[in-house]
Design a protein around this motif. Structure first.
Motif, PDB file in Angstrom:
ATOM      1  N   TRP A 364       0.818  -1.217   0.000  1.00 39.30           N
ATOM      2  CA  TRP A 364       0.000   0.000   0.000  1.00 39.30           C
ATOM      3  C   TRP A 364       0.857   1.275   0.000  1.00 39.30           C
ATOM      4  O   TRP A 364       0.428   2.296  -0.499  1.00 39.30           O
ATOM      5  N   ARG A 365       2.067   1.192   0.583  1.00 38.18           N
ATOM      6  CA  ARG A 365       2.931   2.383   0.545  1.00 38.18           C
ATOM      7  C   ARG A 365       3.596   2.529  -0.814  1.00 38.18           C
ATOM      8  O   ARG A 365       3.620   3.602  -1.405  1.00 38.18           O
ATOM      9  N   TRP A 366       4.129   1.396  -1.300  1.00 39.27           N
ATOM     10  CA  TRP A 366       4.871   1.420  -2.566  1.00 39.27           C
ATOM     11  C   TRP A 366       3.983   1.945  -3.694  1.00 39.27           C
ATOM     12  O   TRP A 366       4.443   2.624  -4.596  1.00 39.27           O
ATOM     13  N   SER A 367       2.685   1.633  -3.604  1.00 41.05           N
ATOM     14  CA  SER A 367       1.773   2.139  -4.626  1.00 41.05           C
ATOM     15  C   SER A 367       0.400   2.403  -4.012  1.00 41.05           C
ATOM     16  O   SER A 367      -0.474   1.539  -4.021  1.00 41.05           O
ATOM     17  N   SER A 368       0.241   3.594  -3.468  1.00 46.14           N
ATOM     18  CA  SER A 368      -1.044   3.962  -2.853  1.00 46.14           C
ATOM     19  C   SER A 368      -2.161   3.760  -3.879  1.00 46.14           C
ATOM     20  O   SER A 368      -2.087   4.294  -4.994  1.00 46.14           O
ATOM     21  N   THR A 403       3.260   8.908   0.666  1.00 51.26           N
ATOM     22  CA  THR A 403       3.789   7.546   0.835  1.00 51.26           C
ATOM     23  C   THR A 403       5.239   7.445   0.355  1.00 51.26           C
ATOM     24  O   THR A 403       5.877   6.407   0.524  1.00 51.26           O
ATOM     25  N   ARG A 404       5.725   8.514  -0.249  1.00 48.55           N
ATOM     26  CA  ARG A 404       7.125   8.513  -0.703  1.00 48.55           C
ATOM     27  C   ARG A 404       8.046   9.319   0.208  1.00 48.55           C
ATOM     28  O   ARG A 404       9.234   9.472  -0.083  1.00 48.55           O
ATOM     29  N   ALA A 405       7.504   9.807   1.304  1.00 52.55           N
ATOM     30  CA  ALA A 405       8.329  10.588   2.238  1.00 52.55           C
ATOM     31  C   ALA A 405       9.071   9.649   3.174  1.00 52.55           C
ATOM     32  O   ALA A 405       8.783   9.566   4.368  1.00 52.55           O
ATOM     33  N   TYR A 417       8.796  -1.506   8.437  1.00 54.63           N
ATOM     34  CA  TYR A 417       7.745  -1.407   9.470  1.00 54.63           C
ATOM     35  C   TYR A 417       8.087  -2.224  10.709  1.00 54.63           C
ATOM     36  O   TYR A 417       7.285  -2.313  11.631  1.00 54.63           O
ATOM     37  N   LEU A 418       9.259  -2.863  10.689  1.00 51.95           N
ATOM     38  CA  LEU A 418       9.630  -3.727  11.815  1.00 51.95           C
ATOM     39  C   LEU A 418      10.766  -3.064  12.593  1.00 51.95           C
ATOM     40  O   LEU A 418      11.289  -2.031  12.175  1.00 51.95           O
ATOM     41  N   PRO A 424       5.995   5.117   9.732  1.00 55.51           N
ATOM     42  CA  PRO A 424       4.538   5.267   9.921  1.00 55.51           C
ATOM     43  C   PRO A 424       3.717   4.376   8.991  1.00 55.51           C
ATOM     44  O   PRO A 424       4.119   4.081   7.873  1.00 55.51           O
ATOM     45  N   ASN A 425       2.577   3.959   9.511  1.00 56.27           N
ATOM     46  CA  ASN A 425       1.716   3.013   8.812  1.00 56.27           C
ATOM     47  C   ASN A 425       0.983   3.698   7.644  1.00 56.27           C
ATOM     48  O   ASN A 425       0.268   4.676   7.854  1.00 56.27           O
ATOM     49  N   PRO A 426       1.129   3.174   6.411  1.00 53.83           N
ATOM     50  CA  PRO A 426       0.452   3.820   5.267  1.00 53.83           C
ATOM     51  C   PRO A 426      -1.072   3.771   5.357  1.00 53.83           C
ATOM     52  O   PRO A 426      -1.760   4.496   4.638  1.00 53.83           O
TER      53      PRO A 426
END
Ligand code: HEM
Length: 499
Positions: A364-368, A403-405, A417-418, A424-426
């Motif tokens: 979801w972050r890599w491609s919102s 999502t690219r920050a 995320y670990l 931060p959670n997308p």
């Protein structure tokens, strides 16, 4: 097709456009006299930044961030547009100042296509709040867990079976999975096949909607409202809109009527449309015309909001699994270790599968799924971080940019995320902000988790030969990967898990 609009003369069209231009000019001068607007790229007199609009606004906004900062202002004719590039600002403005910024701008492109009244387009009024309340009764956190888990398990099993039987058709199976869940949640209808007549209506109207692109990404009628009065044959868009209107009408009416009939026979199910019909008194024909239209519009919005976003999420998962074999294998190892080979993972395993959870986050972050949030609109003048935001401003959250920050934004790294300082959670970005935040987010999170986790447990996914599919995406509101191929095979010893 509607062809009854009267034809304006060329002179009246010119007068209309000149009128819009004068209004734009006067409003711009008044806005500037009230306070400092956020910085942004210079535009031309009258038309403002019209020539900056493209089908890939999310990348343009992200590039501008370097030059103009986190909060950017542009103007297109009379329309003030503020772009928010950081999560913090989006939360502070759209949530913190939610009383002012929860409206929607008029999206005439979509209105002309027949979508007036759909939740997504509604102004922030009592009817919208009523729609959202009904949606919440079906899709609140507790209801999604207690009432919709059997549906998700059933639909995911059908998905696994379809993948086993015809793996090369994986995009079709993804679509069928998203449709199966959303049609049930919206209407209480169980869809056996995409060839069912109701799906023809739904898909036709949706196809045209998806092609139309991001609201505010360049259709002139969104900036010069008077253009809506052009005759239906005048431009490519007015012709598309004229074709779309009866299609949307059918898309809204056919499943609504089916839901009503089913409910009359079997009683109400846990679905938004059936709940609305029963609460607004309609099973026996007592529904007012206005309520009926409102229910149809809510059903249509749920379908439009839920089907494409989830389809895109899963297409992106397959793309990532093909491109990033190590991450996919690590997720498989985790599932094997925690769940073993003899059963499918279930929601009860979720908290013990942190790496697989991180894969979902990273997809979801890599491609919102939506590049940009659905625009909000300001109901009053406001001041934010020293900048003036005039009443009526269209506020766009640049989800892609947000999502690219992070470090190495183009890399697919679930590990981010670990550990002690997770990123931060997308999920706090891609579903939007404030009072208009996506009401389907809990459902989306659970349906995508179950699908990803069970597919990873059962299948191997790899590239076809040495061809690694590129990270290319189509333009539009949602971020569809360009068509790509991958190999999908049942893992040795996992055949019996598919029933
Ligand atoms: C990955 C899946 C999904 C994503 C990324 C997503 C994202 C979004 C975003 C960004 C918005 C706009 C929020 C804002 O204005 O700030 C939105 C609104 C909306 N979404 Fe979703 N969505 C998803 C799934 C769903 C599902 C499953 C449903 C329902 C079945 C749904 C129904 C809606 C509706 C009805 C709205 C309009 C809310 C309003 O205008 O008040 N969405 N969604």
């Amino acid at each position: 097709m509607e062809t009854k609009m009267s034809t304006p003369s060329p002179t009246s069209v010119i007068v209309l456009i000149l009128g819009a231009v004068v209004i734009a000019f006067v409003r711009a001068i008044r806005a500037r006299s009230r306070g400092q607007l956020p910085p942004g790229p210079p535009g031309y007199p009258i038309i403002g930044n019209l020539f900056d609009l493209t089908a890939y606004m999310h990348t343009v906004y992200t590039g501008w961030k370097e030059e103009y900062g986190n909060i950017i202002y542009i103007k297109v004719f009379a329309k003030n547009i503020v772009i928010l590039n950081t999560v913090e600002d989006a939360i502070e403005l759209l949530d913190g100042h939610g009383r002012i910024h929860s409206n929607r701008p008029r999206m005439r492109t979509l209105e002309m296509m027949g979508w007036t009244g759909a939740t997504t387009l509604m102004p922030y009024n009592s009817l919208l709040r009523r729609q959202r309340q009904f949606i919440k009764m079906v899709l609140n956190d507790k209801a999604v867990v207690t009432n919709l888990t059997p549906l998700l398990e059933r639909e995911t099993m059908t998905f696994l079976r379809n993948l086993r039987d015809a793996p090369e058709d994986f995009p079709m199976h993804i679509g069928r999975f998203a449709v199966g869940v959303v049609m049930h949640v919206a209407y209480g209808l169980d869809i056996e096949s995409m060839d069912e007549p109701v799906m023809q209506y739904v898909r036709r109207a949706m196809g045209r909607l998806v092609q139309t692109g991001t609201p505010g990404s360049g259709k002139m009628v969104d900036f010069i409202p008077l253009l809506q009065y052009l005759p239906w044959w005048a431009t490519e868009f007015t012709r598309t809109a004229a074709i779309s209107r009866p299609e949307v009408d059918l898309m809204w009416s056919v499943p609504f009527n089916m839901a009503r009939e089913k409910m009359a026979k079997q009683g109400p199910s846990h679905s938004v449309v059936q709940l609305m019909i029963s609460r607004l008194g309609g099973v026996d024909g007592n529904l007012s015309l206005m309520d009926a239209q409102d229910i149809k519009a809510t059903g249509g919005a749920l379908y439009a909001g839920g089907e494409d976003t989830n389809t895109v999420s899963l297409l992106t998962f397959f793309l990532c699994a093909t491109r990033h074999r190590e991450a996919f294998r690590r997720s498989q190892e985790e599932i094997d270790r925690v769940v073993g080979p003899d059963r499918l993972p279930t929601f009860a395993d979720r908290e013990n599968l942190p790496f697989t959870e991180a894969v979902q986050s990273e997809v979801w972050r890599w491609s919102s799924p939506p590049n940009l949030g659905i625009p909000h609109a300001s109901e009053e003048d406001d001041f934010f971080k020293g900048y003036f935001i005039p009443k009526g401003t269209m506020i766009v959250a640049n989800l892609y940019g947000m999502t690219r920050a992070c470090e190495d934004p183009e890399e697919f790294k679930p590990e981010r995320y670990l550990g002690d300082t997770p990123q931060p959670n997308p999920r706090n970005i891609i579903f939007g902000f404030g009072r208009r935040i996506c009401p389907g987010r809990k459902l989306a999170d659970r349906m995508i988790w179950l699908a990803i986790t069970q597919i990873t447990a059962v299948f191997d996914i790899s590239s076809v030969g040495d061809t690694i599919p590129p990270a290319d995406f189509k333009p539009g509101f949602t971020r569809h990967p360009m068509p790509f191929k991958c190999n999908i095979t049942v893992r040795p010893g996992r055949e019996a898990l598919i029933r």
